[in-house]
Design a protein around this motif. Sequence first.
Motif, PDB file in Angstrom:
ATOM      1  N   THR A 102      -0.116   7.491   3.856  1.00  0.00           N
ATOM      2  CA  THR A 102      -1.535   7.136   3.821  1.00  0.00           C
ATOM      3  C   THR A 102      -2.434   8.290   3.393  1.00  0.00           C
ATOM      4  OG1 THR A 102      -1.797   7.640   6.163  1.00  0.00           O
ATOM      5  CG2 THR A 102      -1.242   5.356   5.579  1.00  0.00           C
ATOM      6  N   GLY A 103      -1.855   9.449   3.047  1.00  0.00           N
ATOM      7  CA  GLY A 103      -2.660  10.575   2.588  1.00  0.00           C
ATOM      8  C   GLY A 103      -2.371  11.856   3.340  1.00  0.00           C
ATOM      9  N   PRO A 104      -3.275  12.847   3.213  1.00  0.00           N
ATOM     10  CA  PRO A 104      -3.064  14.164   3.824  1.00  0.00           C
ATOM     11  C   PRO A 104      -2.990  14.115   5.345  1.00  0.00           C
ATOM     12  CG  PRO A 104      -4.887  14.218   2.251  1.00  0.00           C
ATOM     13  CD  PRO A 104      -4.511  12.781   2.440  1.00  0.00           C
ATOM     14  N   LEU A 105      -2.050  14.879   5.894  1.00  0.00           N
ATOM     15  CA  LEU A 105      -1.920  15.024   7.348  1.00  0.00           C
ATOM     16  C   LEU A 105      -2.370  16.415   7.793  1.00  0.00           C
ATOM     17  CD1 LEU A 105       1.588  13.362   7.775  1.00  0.00           C
ATOM     18  CD2 LEU A 105      -0.649  12.318   8.195  1.00  0.00           C
ATOM     19  N   THR A 155       1.634  15.672   3.415  1.00  0.00           N
ATOM     20  CA  THR A 155       1.063  14.344   3.212  1.00  0.00           C
ATOM     21  C   THR A 155       2.049  13.275   3.665  1.00  0.00           C
ATOM     22  OG1 THR A 155       1.841  14.281   0.931  1.00  0.00           O
ATOM     23  CG2 THR A 155      -0.401  15.037   1.278  1.00  0.00           C
ATOM     24  N   THR A 191      -3.617  20.326   5.887  1.00  0.00           N
ATOM     25  CA  THR A 191      -3.935  21.030   4.648  1.00  0.00           C
ATOM     26  C   THR A 191      -4.377  22.442   4.970  1.00  0.00           C
ATOM     27  OG1 THR A 191      -4.686  18.973   3.638  1.00  0.00           O
ATOM     28  CG2 THR A 191      -5.368  21.003   2.568  1.00  0.00           C
ATOM     29  N   GLU A 212       5.769  14.491   2.609  1.00  0.00           N
ATOM     30  CA  GLU A 212       5.922  15.451   1.522  1.00  0.00           C
ATOM     31  C   GLU A 212       5.220  16.748   1.892  1.00  0.00           C
ATOM     32  OE1 GLU A 212       5.626  13.950  -2.615  1.00  0.00           O
ATOM     33  OE2 GLU A 212       3.946  15.377  -2.728  1.00  0.00           O
ATOM     34  N   HIS A 264      -5.136  24.838  -2.323  1.00  0.00           N
ATOM     35  CA  HIS A 264      -4.496  24.653  -1.021  1.00  0.00           C
ATOM     36  C   HIS A 264      -3.161  25.388  -1.060  1.00  0.00           C
ATOM     37  CE1 HIS A 264      -7.473  21.609  -0.271  1.00  0.00           C
ATOM     38  NE2 HIS A 264      -7.088  20.944  -1.338  1.00  0.00           N
ATOM     39  N   THR A 282       7.706  21.072  -4.228  1.00  0.00           N
ATOM     40  CA  THR A 282       7.506  19.863  -3.437  1.00  0.00           C
ATOM     41  C   THR A 282       8.795  19.548  -2.693  1.00  0.00           C
ATOM     42  OG1 THR A 282       5.918  19.006  -5.047  1.00  0.00           O
ATOM     43  CG2 THR A 282       6.884  17.428  -3.512  1.00  0.00           C
ATOM     44  N   THR A 308       0.287  21.788   1.730  1.00  0.00           N
ATOM     45  CA  THR A 308      -0.200  20.521   2.281  1.00  0.00           C
ATOM     46  C   THR A 308       0.978  19.734   2.837  1.00  0.00           C
ATOM     47  OG1 THR A 308       0.029  19.397   0.163  1.00  0.00           O
ATOM     48  CG2 THR A 308      -2.136  20.310   0.657  1.00  0.00           C
TER      49      THR A 308
END
Length: 126
Positions: free
Chosen positions: A112-115, A109, A117, A32, A104, A24, A107
């Motif tokens: 607000t969540g995944p950008l 992110t 993937t 991230e 996956h 990460t 990813t």
Amino acid sequence: MAHPIDSVLAGRRVEDLTGGLRLTLRLSGALEVGIENDFRLTGAAEVEHFYPALGMRPTGGLPALLGARLTAAHVTPAGALVLAFDTRHTLTVAPDTAPGGPEHAWTVTGPTGPLFTALPGGYLTA
């Protein structure tokens, strides 16, 4: 024309690195990058290969990325993620094309969540 992922990641600074069953990269701006598939880190004098599925710690040249800035990011037609840093390192994540591979390969992110993937077979969602 820049790839959309480049406009999101270029200029971000690596604030933290953690290992385990994935690498990460925590970036400035609350972004991230999570890497679950095999990847390589290319430096000025060497190429290192990492296999997160076997468990890993940020060793070798990876600690040199702490504090580094991303200078470019793109996704190859096959779905590999390529990140270039101001340390002259390039991190390349292979797309997942093998049955039984990670859900996956990588990813990106945000708060607000995944950008972005990478899906099995090298496909990309944005």
